[in-house]
Design a protein around this motif. Structure first.
Motif, PDB file in Angstrom:
ATOM      1  N   UNK A  76       0.840  -1.206   0.000  1.00  0.00           N
ATOM      2  CA  UNK A  76       0.000   0.000   0.000  1.00  0.00           C
ATOM      3  C   UNK A  76       0.873   1.254   0.000  1.00  0.00           C
ATOM      4  N   UNK A  77       1.893   1.238  -0.841  1.00  0.00           N
ATOM      5  CA  UNK A  77       2.786   2.382  -0.945  1.00  0.00           C
ATOM      6  C   UNK A  77       2.880   2.833  -2.402  1.00  0.00           C
ATOM      7  N   UNK A  78       3.224   4.095  -2.574  1.00  0.00           N
ATOM      8  CA  UNK A  78       3.501   4.614  -3.911  1.00  0.00           C
ATOM      9  C   UNK A  78       4.640   5.619  -3.785  1.00  0.00           C
ATOM     10  N   UNK A  79       5.690   5.396  -4.545  1.00  0.00           N
ATOM     11  CA  UNK A  79       6.869   6.248  -4.517  1.00  0.00           C
ATOM     12  C   UNK A  79       6.943   7.070  -5.797  1.00  0.00           C
ATOM     13  N   UNK A  80       7.593   8.224  -5.674  1.00  0.00           N
ATOM     14  CA  UNK A  80       7.833   9.071  -6.831  1.00  0.00           C
ATOM     15  C   UNK A  80       9.310   9.410  -6.867  1.00  0.00           C
ATOM     16  N   UNK A  81      10.012   8.879  -7.840  1.00  0.00           N
ATOM     17  CA  UNK A  81      11.429   9.191  -8.038  1.00  0.00           C
ATOM     18  C   UNK A  81      11.508  10.391  -8.967  1.00  0.00           C
ATOM     19  N   UNK A  82      12.149  11.441  -8.488  1.00  0.00           N
ATOM     20  CA  UNK A  82      12.246  12.676  -9.264  1.00  0.00           C
ATOM     21  C   UNK A  82      13.705  12.950  -9.582  1.00  0.00           C
TER      22      UNK A  82
END
Length: 115
Positions: A76-82
């Motif tokens: 239940x996670x969501x990551x954003x690599x910028x």
């Protein structure tokens, strides 16, 4: 009730990288939409990246090729690599979870990119 918590915002120089993380707390199942949105003073909240239907990923034109979203439905996670951050990426980044017709928001995390 779903609770959403973001982390990872920081001050970074232009050209740098940052990873934002979001965790949803609650009894979720299936492949519900999860995404990242950002807001700057005086402007509406805008979509940055969304993952839905398991593997469908949609990006705003301004971040294509620089940002990557990755959802882990088991955790239940969501990551954003910028990557290759620009000053115009500055803003408060919010995680949004769509569940049964309602979008649940976190409190946001500040990202500031210095010139």
């Amino acid at each position: 009730q779903i609770q959403v918590v973001e982390s990872g915002g920081n001050l970074v120089p232009a050209g740098g990288s940052l990873k934002l993380s979001c965790t949803a707390f609650g009894n979720l199942f299936g492949f519900y939409p999860m995404g990242w949105f950002r807001q700057t003073p005086g402007n509406e909240r805008e979509m940055v990246a969304v993952q839905s239907r398991g593997t469908l990923r949609i990006y705003a034109d301004s971040v294509k090729g620089r940002f990557s979203i990755w959802a882990d439905y088991a955790k239940q996670t969501v990551d954003l690599q910028m990557d290759s951050l620009k000053p115009e990426d500055t803003g408060v980044y919010y995680c949004g979870i769509d569940w049964r017709g309602t979008r649940f928001w976190g409190r946001g995390t500040q990202v500031t990119v210095s010139p």
